[in-house]
Design an enzyme around this catalytic site. Structure first.
Site, mmCIF file in Angstrom:
data_model
loop_
_atom_site.group_PDB
_atom_site.id
_atom_site.type_symbol
_atom_site.label_atom_id
_atom_site.label_comp_id
_atom_site.label_asym_id
_atom_site.label_seq_id
_atom_site.Cartn_x
_atom_site.Cartn_y
_atom_site.Cartn_z
ATOM 1 N N LYS A 195 -0.467 5.682 -2.890
ATOM 2 C CA LYS A 195 0.732 4.874 -3.138
ATOM 3 C C LYS A 195 0.908 4.713 -4.638
ATOM 4 C CE LYS A 195 2.334 0.091 -2.274
ATOM 5 N NZ LYS A 195 2.030 -1.155 -1.535
ATOM 6 N N LYS B 248 3.168 7.063 -0.407
ATOM 7 C CA LYS B 248 4.055 5.900 -0.339
ATOM 8 C C LYS B 248 4.606 5.626 -1.729
ATOM 9 C CE LYS B 248 4.231 0.958 0.844
ATOM 10 N NZ LYS B 248 3.494 -0.188 1.432
ATOM 11 N N ASP C 290 -3.178 -1.590 2.316
ATOM 12 C CA ASP C 290 -2.840 -1.008 1.014
ATOM 13 C C ASP C 290 -3.804 -1.590 -0.019
ATOM 14 O OD1 ASP C 290 -0.732 -0.018 2.484
ATOM 15 O OD2 ASP C 290 0.825 -0.616 1.052
#
Length: 248
Positions: free
Chosen positions: A179, A208, A117
């Site tokens: 995300k 996400k 991430d």
């Protein structure tokens, strides 16, 4: 080319966008399989990470998300399970040099990370330095080919057109997910942002939702509006809420 694709996406948004759920409901197993059980606290201890991994195994979560120094430990604790080890790069500001992010990602994978991430360079995005943002993401994707890369766009700092641009560039750069948040900014995930992000990236990429998701109802709402993964430090509480609602 990047600027054209952004302008095209913004024009389509203005003409066609409609905020509505992408699915009718989500059950407890949907929620469990979407959760990335998270502890990114600066004061997290090895014992905290061991507990996180145990909870993820017991609840059959998709993965755990930990700081880079705990990737090896998480890998050891989750050996023999399907639970993924997720870690962060350029976290939480996204302001590292591109080569630093790429090397962080390489080291993380060498330590046992399954997914990365990374935080987008928010300042460069807001300055419309599209090529810089593209290369920043692309370098991480290329450095860990075969691994899932998610781009944290930190929605709390962006206006609508900047959110669209971040999603378009992430997709062009080959990332696998976008995300919402680091959890360290001024705000977390909202259904509106999740839905917009999914509308822009489509089914070719995942979304996400992360930041402020603390209840079963929160998680279900995010999934209904387009989230494929849920980043949360409240995974166990969320599952307990679902079990109380549906039995389990």
């Amino acid at each position: 080319m990047i600027e054209y694709r952004i302008e095209e996406a913004v024009a389509k948004y203005r003409e066609f966008y409609e905020f509505k759920p992408v699915r009718e409901s989500a059950g407890i197993e949907d929620v469990k399989s979407a959760i990335e059980h998270t502890n990114l606290k600066p004061f997290a201890t090895p014992d905290d990470i061991k507990k996180l991994c145990l909870e993820a195994r017991e609840n059959r979560f998709h993965g755990v998300c930990v700081n880079p120094c705990y990737v090896k430990l998480a890998r050891e604790e989750l050996e023999g399970t399907d639970v993924k080890v997720v870690t962060v790069v350029g976290f939480p500001l996204g302001a590292n040099e591109t080569r630093t992010k790429a090397h962080e990602a390489i080291f993380a994978v060498e330590s046992g990370a399954d997914e990365i991430d990374m935080v987008i360079n928010v300042g460069m995005l807001k300055a419309k330095e599209w090529e810089y943002v593209y290369e920043d993401i692309r370098s991480v994707v290329e450095s860990v080919k075969g691994k899932v890369v998610k781009v944290i766009i930190e929605t709390c700092y962006l206006d609508t057109e900047e959110k669209i641009a971040a999603c378009v560039i992430s997709k062009l750069a080959g990332a696998h997910f976008v995300k919402t948040s680091t959890g360290f900014g001024t705000g977390g995930a909202t259904a509106e942002d999740v839905h917009l992000m999914k509308w822009i990236v489509g089914d070719e990429m995942g979304v996400k939702a992360s930041g402020g998701i603390r209840t079963f109802e929160d998680a279900v709402k995010m999934i209904m509006y387009g989230a494929d993964r849920i980043g949360t430090s409240s995974g166990v509480k969320i599952v307990q809420g679902g079990e109380e609602r549906y039995g389990g």
